[in-house]
Design a protein around this motif. Structure first.
Motif, short mmCIF file in Angstrom:
data_model
loop_
_atom_site.label_atom_id
_atom_site.label_comp_id
_atom_site.label_asym_id
_atom_site.label_seq_id
_atom_site.Cartn_x
_atom_site.Cartn_y
_atom_site.Cartn_z
N PRO A 123 13.81 59.97 -7.14
CA PRO A 123 14.03 60.86 -6.00
C PRO A 123 15.30 61.68 -6.17
CG PRO A 123 14.66 58.62 -5.44
CD PRO A 123 14.02 58.56 -6.80
N VAL A 124 15.34 62.79 -5.47
CA VAL A 124 16.55 63.61 -5.47
C VAL A 124 17.45 63.27 -4.29
CG1 VAL A 124 15.50 65.52 -6.72
CG2 VAL A 124 15.40 65.49 -4.22
N SER A 125 16.86 62.62 -3.25
CA SER A 125 17.68 62.26 -2.09
C SER A 125 17.00 61.16 -1.30
CB SER A 125 17.90 63.48 -1.19
OG SER A 125 16.68 63.90 -0.60
N ALA A 126 17.78 60.55 -0.42
CA ALA A 126 17.25 59.55 0.50
C ALA A 126 17.96 59.71 1.84
CB ALA A 126 17.46 58.15 -0.04
N MET A 127 17.24 59.39 2.90
CA MET A 127 17.85 59.36 4.22
C MET A 127 17.17 58.26 5.02
SD MET A 127 16.14 62.75 5.99
CE MET A 127 17.04 62.46 7.50
N GLY A 128 17.84 57.78 6.04
CA GLY A 128 17.23 56.74 6.84
C GLY A 128 18.23 55.99 7.67
N SER A 129 17.84 54.78 8.07
CA SER A 129 18.68 53.96 8.92
C SER A 129 18.40 52.50 8.63
CB SER A 129 18.39 54.27 10.40
OG SER A 129 19.30 53.61 11.25
N SER A 130 19.38 51.66 8.87
CA SER A 130 19.23 50.23 8.68
C SER A 130 20.15 49.50 9.64
CB SER A 130 19.54 49.84 7.23
OG SER A 130 20.89 50.15 6.90
N ARG A 131 19.90 48.21 9.80
CA ARG A 131 20.74 47.42 10.71
C ARG A 131 20.61 45.95 10.38
NH1 ARG A 131 17.41 47.10 16.38
NH2 ARG A 131 19.39 46.21 17.03
N ILE A 132 21.46 45.13 11.02
CA ILE A 132 21.39 43.67 10.90
C ILE A 132 20.77 43.12 12.18
CG2 ILE A 132 22.70 41.53 10.66
CD1 ILE A 132 24.82 43.09 9.11
N VAL A 133 19.68 42.36 12.02
CA VAL A 133 18.97 41.82 13.18
C VAL A 133 18.84 40.30 13.11
CG1 VAL A 133 16.84 41.98 14.55
CG2 VAL A 133 17.68 43.99 13.35
N ARG A 134 18.94 39.69 11.93
CA ARG A 134 18.75 38.25 11.80
C ARG A 134 19.74 37.49 12.68
NH1 ARG A 134 21.33 40.22 7.34
NH2 ARG A 134 23.24 39.16 6.59
N ASN A 135 19.34 36.28 13.04
CA ASN A 135 20.17 35.46 13.90
C ASN A 135 21.42 34.97 13.19
OD1 ASN A 135 18.47 35.56 16.19
ND2 ASN A 135 17.15 33.95 15.33
N ASP A 136 22.55 35.00 13.88
CA ASP A 136 23.81 34.46 13.42
C ASP A 136 24.15 34.88 11.98
OD1 ASP A 136 26.15 32.99 13.69
OD2 ASP A 136 25.22 31.12 12.98
N PRO A 137 24.24 36.17 11.72
CA PRO A 137 24.54 36.64 10.36
C PRO A 137 26.01 36.44 9.99
CG PRO A 137 24.50 38.48 11.85
CD PRO A 137 24.10 37.28 12.67
N HIS A 138 26.24 36.18 8.71
CA HIS A 138 27.61 36.08 8.19
C HIS A 138 27.82 36.98 6.99
CE1 HIS A 138 28.59 32.76 10.91
NE2 HIS A 138 27.38 32.28 10.63
N GLY A 139 26.76 37.23 6.21
CA GLY A 139 26.82 38.21 5.14
C GLY A 139 26.73 39.62 5.71
N ASP A 140 27.07 40.60 4.86
CA ASP A 140 27.11 41.99 5.33
C ASP A 140 25.83 42.78 5.05
OD1 ASP A 140 27.42 42.11 2.59
OD2 ASP A 140 29.08 43.54 2.62
N SER A 141 24.85 42.18 4.40
CA SER A 141 23.63 42.92 4.09
C SER A 141 22.84 43.23 5.35
CB SER A 141 22.74 42.13 3.13
OG SER A 141 21.49 42.78 2.96
N HIS A 142 22.38 44.47 5.46
CA HIS A 142 21.42 44.82 6.49
C HIS A 142 20.08 44.18 6.13
CE1 HIS A 142 23.76 48.56 8.10
NE2 HIS A 142 24.53 47.51 7.91
N ASP A 143 19.24 43.95 7.13
CA ASP A 143 17.97 43.27 6.88
C ASP A 143 16.76 44.00 7.43
OD1 ASP A 143 18.15 42.59 9.67
OD2 ASP A 143 19.36 40.84 9.12
N VAL A 144 16.96 45.17 8.06
CA VAL A 144 15.87 46.01 8.54
C VAL A 144 16.14 47.43 8.05
CG1 VAL A 144 14.74 46.99 10.56
CG2 VAL A 144 15.41 44.58 10.56
#
Length: 403
Positions: free
Chosen positions: A248-269
């Motif tokens: 791809p030449v580009s990407a756009m979008g959105s993400s967030r953290i939804v899992r219960n009681d998160p401690h890591g910084d990775s988004h999951d949705v």
């Protein structure tokens, strides 16, 4: 895509030709011994997948596992005993892989958390070893480029370098995508990919990252595992890039953290839209929540006259178009793809096949998911060129770890 001049187009993946085309001399060169000699292999990273790969390599019959390494001493000792590895060749600590390399092996199987891969791959190639590694190959752009450089150096030096994606070994995927590239469903207007699964344990952080290095906890951390999109979503997006025949030449979008009681910084949705230079659109969705939806990894190509659907654990089928393709059910791809890759790795070593066709597609998939992660986290549009220019390195704090 990645080339010698970063950012230009690379050639598509080719598949290994018949081994019979190579001479006995090539076999001697590949192993430095008789053609029937076993490949002396070291396994680095002995968690669930590492043990699975070790068992497969041992059962293959063409490898002799002579050394193992894992950060945790009890794991290295236990798996080493299971594999009948000499006690002096069971290494532990952050630098155990270096001591393993000094033990004298022909090939390295790399199965650690991804933050280790760039360093391990580079050191393995510099030591003259063949390399078999898991995906994703790195957590950031600089690490990805280090692996690319190592892989190219391996090929130039007459060494095999294989990245273990399973879908690209499956006969139904291969045939379905061959028909797509042949034009059987006309011009493809849109690709739609999805990857869903449950999240992994994400306990509270401790004084060091040692507690994050077991049980796939590290997938929750962008610095250690790249995060959920990079570590897992890459399977679906790699298939999409294979279908597209481009990056791809580009990407756009959105993400967030939804899992219960998160401690890591990775988004999951995640919800992402990738754009290609010819106007092709790729929509990708992903979620990693314990919500009973379960595992799903697939990509659909929507063409002018038909569509191709390809699922990691479902089926491959081409509908409509010039000639419908019934394909078939994809069965046990996770283990079977690894078994096929282990066989290809061995055949390539023994027969002196150093074209290493998995390298560039794996690098491109890695960069594509990093692009998606970065764009979604910022909730903005980001180009491939911007990603490469930014070249952001994610630092890993290894303070307090045993060496």
């Amino acid at each position: 895509m990645i080339t010698e001049d970063t950012g230009k187009t690379i050639s598509r993946r080719g598949f290994l030709g018949a081994a019979a085309a190579f001479s006995i001399m090539a076999k001697h060169t590949a192993l430095g011994s008789e053609a029937n000699s076993k490949v002396r292999a070291g396994i680095v990273g002995l968690g669930g997948r590492g043990r699975m790969i070790a068992g497969m390599a041992q059962n293959h019959g063409g490898y002799q596992i002579t050394a193992v390494a894992d950060y945790f001493p009890d794991i290295a000792q236990g798996v080493g005993e299971w594999l009948s590895v000499s006690p002096e060749n069971r290494f532990s600590g952050l630098h155990g892989y270096l001591r393993l390399l000094e033990s004298g092996v022909d090939a390295m199987f790399l199965e650690t958390p991804p933050f280790c891969f760039p360093e391990h791959a580079k050191a393995s190639v510099e030591k003259g070893c063949h390399v078999f590694m898991a995906k994703p190959v790195a957590c950031d752009v600089p690490g990805t480029m280090t692996v690319l450089e190592a892989g190219r150096k391996a090929g130039a030096n007459g060494r095999v370098f294989l990245v273990d994606f399973q879908t690209r070994t499956d006969p139904f995927f291969i045939e379905g995508i061959r028909r797509l590239h042949r034009g059987d469903i006309g011009r493809v207007g849109m690709l739609s990919s999805i990857y869903t699964d449950e999240s992994f344990p994400d306990p509270p952080l401790t004084d060091t990252i040692e507690s994050r290095l077991r049980h796939l906890i590290w997938v929750n951390d962008d610095d250690l595992g790249g995060g959920y999109l990079v570590n897992a979503g890459i399977h679906a997006i790699d298939v999409a890039l294979w279908m597209a025949g481009d990056t791809p030449v580009s990407a756009m979008g959105s993400s967030r953290i939804v899992r219960n009681d998160p401690h890591g910084d990775s988004h999951d949705v995640y919800s992402l839209t990738y754009q290609f230079k010819d106007g092709l659109i790729l929509n990708h969705r992903g979620e990693h929540l314990k919500n009973e939806h379960g595992f799903k990894c697939e990509c659909i190509a929507f063409g002018q006259t038909g569509y191709l659907e390809a699922g990691y654990s479902s089926h491959v089928r081409l509908h409509g178009g010039v000639e419908p393709y019934e394909g078939g059910q994809v069965v046990d791809l996770y283990p079977q793809g690894a078994i096929r890759n282990i066989e290809t790795f061995h055949e390539s070593i023994v027969n002196g096949v150093y074209d290493n066709p998995t390298l560039e597609p794996s690098i491109n998939a890695n960069l594509a998911v990093i692009l998606g992660r970065e764009a979604a986290a910022k909730k903005t549009s980001m180009t491939w060129d911007e990603l490469m220019r930014e070249n952001r390195k994610i630092e890993v704090d290894t303070t307090g770890l045993a060496l």
